[in-house]
Structures are given as structure tokens and as C-alpha cells.
Design a protein around this motif. Sequence first.
Motif, short mmCIF file in Angstrom:
data_model
loop_
_atom_site.label_atom_id
_atom_site.label_comp_id
_atom_site.label_asym_id
_atom_site.label_seq_id
_atom_site.Cartn_x
_atom_site.Cartn_y
_atom_site.Cartn_z
N GLY A 1 1.37 9.82 1.77
CA GLY A 1 1.60 8.88 0.66
C GLY A 1 1.06 9.42 -0.64
O GLY A 1 0.85 10.64 -0.78
N GLN A 2 0.84 8.55 -1.57
CA GLN A 2 0.38 8.99 -2.88
C GLN A 2 -0.51 7.95 -3.54
O GLN A 2 -0.43 6.76 -3.23
CB GLN A 2 1.57 9.29 -3.80
CG GLN A 2 2.41 8.05 -4.13
CD GLN A 2 3.50 8.36 -5.15
OE1 GLN A 2 3.48 9.40 -5.80
NE2 GLN A 2 4.45 7.45 -5.30
N VAL A 3 -1.34 8.43 -4.43
CA VAL A 3 -2.11 7.60 -5.35
C VAL A 3 -1.60 7.98 -6.73
O VAL A 3 -1.94 9.05 -7.25
CB VAL A 3 -3.62 7.86 -5.22
CG1 VAL A 3 -4.39 7.00 -6.22
CG2 VAL A 3 -4.10 7.58 -3.80
N PRO A 4 -0.74 7.16 -7.34
CA PRO A 4 -0.08 7.58 -8.58
C PRO A 4 -0.98 7.66 -9.80
O PRO A 4 -0.61 8.30 -10.79
CB PRO A 4 1.02 6.52 -8.77
CG PRO A 4 0.54 5.33 -8.00
CD PRO A 4 -0.26 5.86 -6.86
N LEU B 1 -0.74 12.95 -0.63
CA LEU B 1 -1.31 13.19 0.69
C LEU B 1 -0.19 13.53 1.66
O LEU B 1 0.80 12.80 1.76
CB LEU B 1 -2.06 11.95 1.18
CG LEU B 1 -3.14 11.39 0.25
CD1 LEU B 1 -3.72 10.11 0.82
CD2 LEU B 1 -4.23 12.43 0.02
N THR B 2 -0.36 14.65 2.39
CA THR B 2 0.66 15.10 3.33
C THR B 2 -0.01 15.49 4.64
O THR B 2 -0.73 16.49 4.72
CB THR B 2 1.44 16.30 2.77
OG1 THR B 2 1.98 15.97 1.49
CG2 THR B 2 2.58 16.68 3.71
N ARG B 3 0.17 14.67 5.65
CA ARG B 3 -0.40 14.91 6.99
C ARG B 3 -1.88 15.26 6.91
O ARG B 3 -2.36 16.19 7.55
CB ARG B 3 0.39 16.00 7.72
CG ARG B 3 1.82 15.58 8.07
CD ARG B 3 2.51 16.61 8.94
NE ARG B 3 1.82 16.85 10.22
CZ ARG B 3 1.88 16.04 11.27
NH1 ARG B 3 2.59 14.92 11.21
NH2 ARG B 3 1.23 16.34 12.39
N LEU B 4 -2.60 14.48 6.14
CA LEU B 4 -4.04 14.68 6.00
C LEU B 4 -4.75 14.08 7.21
O LEU B 4 -4.49 12.94 7.60
CB LEU B 4 -4.54 14.03 4.71
CG LEU B 4 -6.02 14.18 4.38
CD1 LEU B 4 -6.22 14.32 2.87
CD2 LEU B 4 -6.83 13.00 4.89
N THR B 5 -5.63 14.84 7.80
CA THR B 5 -6.35 14.39 9.00
C THR B 5 -7.55 13.54 8.63
O THR B 5 -8.36 13.92 7.78
CB THR B 5 -6.83 15.60 9.81
OG1 THR B 5 -5.70 16.40 10.18
CG2 THR B 5 -7.54 15.14 11.08
N LEU C 1 0.84 -1.19 0.00
CA LEU C 1 0.00 0.00 0.00
C LEU C 1 0.88 1.25 0.00
O LEU C 1 1.93 1.29 0.64
CB LEU C 1 -0.93 0.00 1.21
CG LEU C 1 -1.98 -1.10 1.22
CD1 LEU C 1 -2.85 -1.01 2.47
CD2 LEU C 1 -2.85 -1.06 -0.03
N GLN C 2 0.43 2.27 -0.69
CA GLN C 2 1.24 3.47 -0.89
C GLN C 2 0.78 4.66 -0.05
O GLN C 2 1.28 5.77 -0.22
CB GLN C 2 1.26 3.82 -2.38
CG GLN C 2 1.90 2.73 -3.22
CD GLN C 2 1.95 3.06 -4.70
OE1 GLN C 2 1.93 4.22 -5.09
NE2 GLN C 2 2.03 2.03 -5.52
N VAL C 3 -0.22 4.44 0.81
CA VAL C 3 -0.65 5.47 1.75
C VAL C 3 -0.54 4.89 3.16
O VAL C 3 -1.01 3.77 3.40
CB VAL C 3 -2.10 5.92 1.47
CG1 VAL C 3 -2.55 6.95 2.50
CG2 VAL C 3 -2.22 6.50 0.06
N GLN C 4 0.08 5.63 4.06
CA GLN C 4 0.29 5.16 5.43
C GLN C 4 -0.40 6.09 6.42
O GLN C 4 -0.50 7.30 6.20
CB GLN C 4 1.79 5.09 5.76
CG GLN C 4 2.55 4.01 5.01
CD GLN C 4 2.87 4.41 3.58
OE1 GLN C 4 3.25 5.56 3.32
NE2 GLN C 4 2.73 3.48 2.65
#
Length: 375
Positions: free
Chosen positions: A145-148, A205-209, A125-128
Motif C-alpha cells: 500500500g501507500q502513505v501518500p 510499501l511492497t511486500r514488506l515483512t 485504510l491504504q495499507v493492507q
Amino acid sequence: MNPTPPEALRPLLAQADVLDHDASLAAQVVPALGRSGVLRVGVPREHGGDGGTTGDALETIASVAAHSLTAAFVFWGQRASIEYLLQSPNAALRALWLPRLLAGEVAGATGLSNAMKFLSGLEALQVQATPEPRPSGAALHRLDGQVPWATNLRPQGFLLAVAVERRDGGPAFIAALPSDRAGLQRSDDLDLIALRGSNTASVRLTRLTLGEADLIASDARAWLPAVRPAFLALQCGLSVGLARASLAAARAQGGPARSVLREPLARVEHGLAEAVAGLKQGLQTGQFAAQPVPLFEHRIALAHLALAAVQLELQASGGRAYHRDAPLGFARRWREAAFLPIVTPSLTQLQAELDKRAAALARDRAAVPAEISGA
């Protein structure tokens, strides 16, 4: 069954070449799908749909794909997102977003291709998620993470489904992310050779709540097998519609090729009808949830049948297919067909999964005599 698109959708589908070439009409696709009512096919009436089955939804996607794979690809992304909410235990999330998705007021971006590969052990998985407990005790996560690659990332507003790995070792989960959530950044559209009106891009995604209210499913491994049949079967509508369009175009051509190609056309048509019937039967019986191998095989077979149909259209059309001013639509269908093998999960990924399962089965069978003899 080979339905035609509703009248309300035909003006958009008449612009299939524009949808393929550029993004000038991209903003119109989801609202047009909503107004036409196609998004409600196969959705239970108690949830705002028209009733029917997933097989009916597959046929409706195929009817659109016969005219424009770009519009059908967006349709599939929207309809798959609708399916996620239908199968989510989160009733509040469903009540908040499902009516807007069905009406085409907001786009549904299915970012679960990575998750489907994760389920088969093909990709991490690419989102943590980093858990951050609040004083109230309610769960809170920070996502990075990212969704490419995701389709239907409509700049006017979308809801993105993602699979998330927990850094604390808990089970991976599925979340719904609104496009206006702080920490979500959409890239420019990917520079594709076709389907350029599909709003296909990547997301960082960067520190998304994220809170509990955003969860589609709290355990991805338990939930994904239940939604995978609809995810892949609806995706098969792309191949079915394109194959039917190319076969019809080939049949419409005259000249000597018509008699020479009669038998190959009949073989592909027969194979297509059998594959669609088998796919619908598996959906109806619920077989694919417990036995995904036949579903994978149908997805592979239908993509190959679509590729064969486009080849037959080329042979039937001859040199006219290479005339840019010829109103055959062949060049667009050729590019559309090139997309089918790489739609995630790609044909190579599915075949790798089939090979892995076959090897495991062979090992299990080989081990049986040794176990019996040692008993």
C-alpha cells in the motif's frame, strides 16, 4: 502561559524563512529538537522525559510555531510519534525506539492521518496486510500500500507509524516501520509551496515483512480513540503559535490602523485564550477520549483564529507587508496559515464528522417519541 523556545533552538528558528523555502536545513531540525530538550516535555520521567502534561507539550510546540511553522510541524510529528510509543502496550518496541526519538537520533514520522480519518469513517485504510503464518506459529504479515503524505520522513533515518487493514478480516492494527526495512520506498519530497524543510514525502510499501514485534497496537479501533486527544491537541499548537506571532506583529505596528484594529485584535486574543484554556481543561480531565466533538471544535476554532490573526497582521502592516525586503515575516506567516486548514484531519473533514454526528443525534431524538408511543 506563553513560553519561549530554549536558547539551544533559537539559531535554527532564526532560519525560519530558509526552512519554509527549501530543504537545505531539513536534516538539522530533528537533531536540534532533540538537543534542546523540547521533545521530553510532557513525557513521564520514568520514560526518559521531563514530566509535565500534554498541555505543557502543546505550549512548547506553540512556542516553536511562533517562530517557524516548519520546525513546529516536524516537532509535532516527532512528539506524536513519541506519544504512540508511550501509549503502546508493546514495551519492547518502546524500549527500542523511544530513547532515540527523544534524543532526536531518529525521526518519528506519524503516518496515522489516514487512520484518524478511518476511525471517523471518512476514508478506507491504504495499507493492507496479507497474513503468512510461519512454521513456528508466530504471526507474520506482508504489507502492501501507500502513505501518500507524511512529514518527518528524514532520509537519515525514520520510524513510520501506519494503520494497516487485514485482508483476512481481522482487526486493523498499528505498526512501526523502520525506514531501512526492505519493501519500504520513500518518494522525493513533495513539491509544497511552503514548509519545504519538513521532509514531507510519500511512502510506498511492497511486500514488506512485519512481525508481532513491530506492532504498536493490535486493534486500531480500540487504540486510536485513546491517542487521538494528544494527536489533535498537539497539532493545535501549530495554530496557537502562529496566531500569537501574528497578533504580536499586528500590535507592534503603529499608524492609524492601530486604533482601528484595537477591538478586532482584542476579540481574537480573547477567543484564542479561551480556546487554549478549554483545550487544556479537556486534556486534563480526559474528556476528549470519550467525547471527541469538543476536541474537533477546538481544532477548527483555533485554525480560524490563526487565519483571522494573520489577516489582522496584514491590515496592521499595510503596504509594508508586500515589500520583499521588509523584515516582518508576514509572507511566510501567510503561507504557513494557508497550511492550517488542510493539515489532516482537515477542517472540512472535521466539520463533516461534526455534521454526521449532529445528524445522527437528531435522528435519535426524533425516534424517541415514536418508541414511547408504541410501547
